[in-house]
Design a protein around this motif. Structure first.
Motif, mmCIF file in Angstrom:
data_model
loop_
_atom_site.group_PDB
_atom_site.id
_atom_site.type_symbol
_atom_site.label_atom_id
_atom_site.label_comp_id
_atom_site.label_asym_id
_atom_site.label_seq_id
_atom_site.Cartn_x
_atom_site.Cartn_y
_atom_site.Cartn_z
ATOM 1 N N ASP A 55 -57.927 142.578 77.405
ATOM 2 C CA ASP A 55 -57.427 141.470 76.592
ATOM 3 C C ASP A 55 -57.657 140.137 77.300
ATOM 4 O O ASP A 55 -58.056 139.153 76.678
ATOM 5 C CB ASP A 55 -55.944 141.668 76.282
ATOM 6 C CG ASP A 55 -55.415 140.604 75.347
ATOM 7 O OD1 ASP A 55 -55.992 140.447 74.249
ATOM 8 O OD2 ASP A 55 -54.443 139.920 75.726
ATOM 9 N N SER A 56 -57.433 140.102 78.607
ATOM 10 C CA SER A 56 -57.623 138.882 79.382
ATOM 11 C C SER A 56 -59.082 138.427 79.347
ATOM 12 O O SER A 56 -59.377 137.257 79.093
ATOM 13 C CB SER A 56 -57.178 139.104 80.825
ATOM 14 O OG SER A 56 -57.448 137.987 81.613
ATOM 15 N N VAL A 57 -59.996 139.342 79.573
ATOM 16 C CA VAL A 57 -61.418 139.005 79.549
ATOM 17 C C VAL A 57 -61.834 138.616 78.134
ATOM 18 O O VAL A 57 -62.536 137.620 77.929
ATOM 19 C CB VAL A 57 -62.271 140.189 80.069
ATOM 20 C CG1 VAL A 57 -63.748 139.958 79.806
ATOM 21 C CG2 VAL A 57 -62.024 140.402 81.549
ATOM 22 N N ALA A 58 -61.399 139.391 77.161
ATOM 23 C CA ALA A 58 -61.787 139.118 75.772
ATOM 24 C C ALA A 58 -61.293 137.748 75.321
ATOM 25 O O ALA A 58 -62.029 137.006 74.677
ATOM 26 C CB ALA A 58 -61.242 140.211 74.854
ATOM 27 N N SER A 59 -60.066 137.393 75.681
ATOM 28 C CA SER A 59 -59.530 136.105 75.244
ATOM 29 C C SER A 59 -60.275 134.933 75.892
ATOM 30 O O SER A 59 -60.325 133.845 75.331
ATOM 31 C CB SER A 59 -58.033 136.008 75.531
ATOM 32 O OG SER A 59 -57.790 136.004 76.919
ATOM 33 N N ASP A 60 -60.893 135.175 77.053
ATOM 34 C CA ASP A 60 -61.684 134.130 77.698
ATOM 35 C C ASP A 60 -63.012 133.879 76.985
ATOM 36 O O ASP A 60 -63.557 132.792 77.041
ATOM 37 C CB ASP A 60 -61.983 134.499 79.156
ATOM 38 C CG ASP A 60 -60.765 134.409 80.054
ATOM 39 O OD1 ASP A 60 -59.769 133.785 79.649
ATOM 40 O OD2 ASP A 60 -60.815 134.969 81.166
ATOM 41 N N PHE A 61 -63.541 134.911 76.316
ATOM 42 C CA PHE A 61 -64.883 134.816 75.753
ATOM 43 C C PHE A 61 -64.973 134.969 74.237
ATOM 44 O O PHE A 61 -66.000 134.651 73.661
ATOM 45 C CB PHE A 61 -65.794 135.885 76.387
ATOM 46 C CG PHE A 61 -66.044 135.655 77.844
ATOM 47 C CD1 PHE A 61 -66.977 134.723 78.265
ATOM 48 C CD2 PHE A 61 -65.338 136.358 78.806
ATOM 49 C CE1 PHE A 61 -67.211 134.501 79.608
ATOM 50 C CE2 PHE A 61 -65.569 136.143 80.153
ATOM 51 C CZ PHE A 61 -66.503 135.208 80.556
ATOM 52 N N VAL A 62 -63.940 135.470 73.608
ATOM 53 C CA VAL A 62 -64.021 135.798 72.186
ATOM 54 C C VAL A 62 -62.986 134.999 71.409
ATOM 55 O O VAL A 62 -61.805 135.007 71.734
ATOM 56 C CB VAL A 62 -63.777 137.318 71.965
ATOM 57 C CG1 VAL A 62 -63.874 137.659 70.491
ATOM 58 C CG2 VAL A 62 -64.781 138.133 72.770
ATOM 59 N N SER A 63 -63.446 134.326 70.363
ATOM 60 C CA SER A 63 -62.534 133.599 69.485
ATOM 61 C C SER A 63 -61.885 134.571 68.513
ATOM 62 O O SER A 63 -62.461 135.610 68.172
ATOM 63 C CB SER A 63 -63.306 132.550 68.677
ATOM 64 O OG SER A 63 -63.970 131.665 69.529
#
Length: 131
Positions: free
Chosen positions: A79-87
């Motif tokens: 979730d942390s990585v995804a929230s950094d890269f995915v809108s």
């Protein structure tokens, strides 16, 4: 949230051996890597401050336990990585997951399908209770 290699190794060990002191963690990790006792102690302290470990004083030492389950931590990291890269609403996370799933075997894909079905059922329950 970022975890260093030593922090990951500490967590892996504590998931299988809860309630151990720094000396025991150091002795176990010394089989895999060359780290001083102070370095391992620093990693334990960082993990404690991140809320990933709990500790209890026993005599002159702390006994450490993983405060988060392995699967929960993996979910947090994704979730942390995804929230950094995915809108929000963007499908690149789904595409990335689909790409990773090509490495799964039949049993893992079956389990994934079961988990997705559970999520669908929970969504349906949530929708019907909002009415």
């Amino acid at each position: 949230m970022f975890l260093g290699e030593l922090e990951k190794q500490v967590l892996q060990y504590l998931w299988s051996s809860p309630g151990v002191d720094v000396k025991r963690v150091h002795a176990e990790l010394a089989k895999q890597r060359d780290s001083s006792l102070n370095t391992v102690q620093s990693a334990l302290e960082r993990l404690f401050k991140k809320g990933l470990l709990s500790r209890e004083k026993q005599g002159h030492a702390y006994l450490y336990r993983a405060e988060v389950a392995r699967n929960d931590l993996i979910a947090k990291l994704i979730d942390s990585v995804a929230s950094d890269f995915v809108s929000k609403g963007e499908s690149s996370l789904i595409a990335a997951f689909s790409s990773v799933s090509t490495e799964m075997d039949e049993a893992q894909l079956d389990r994934l399908e079961q988990l997705i079905e559970i999520q669908r059922q929970q969504l349906k329950k949530g929708d019907s209770s909002a009415d």
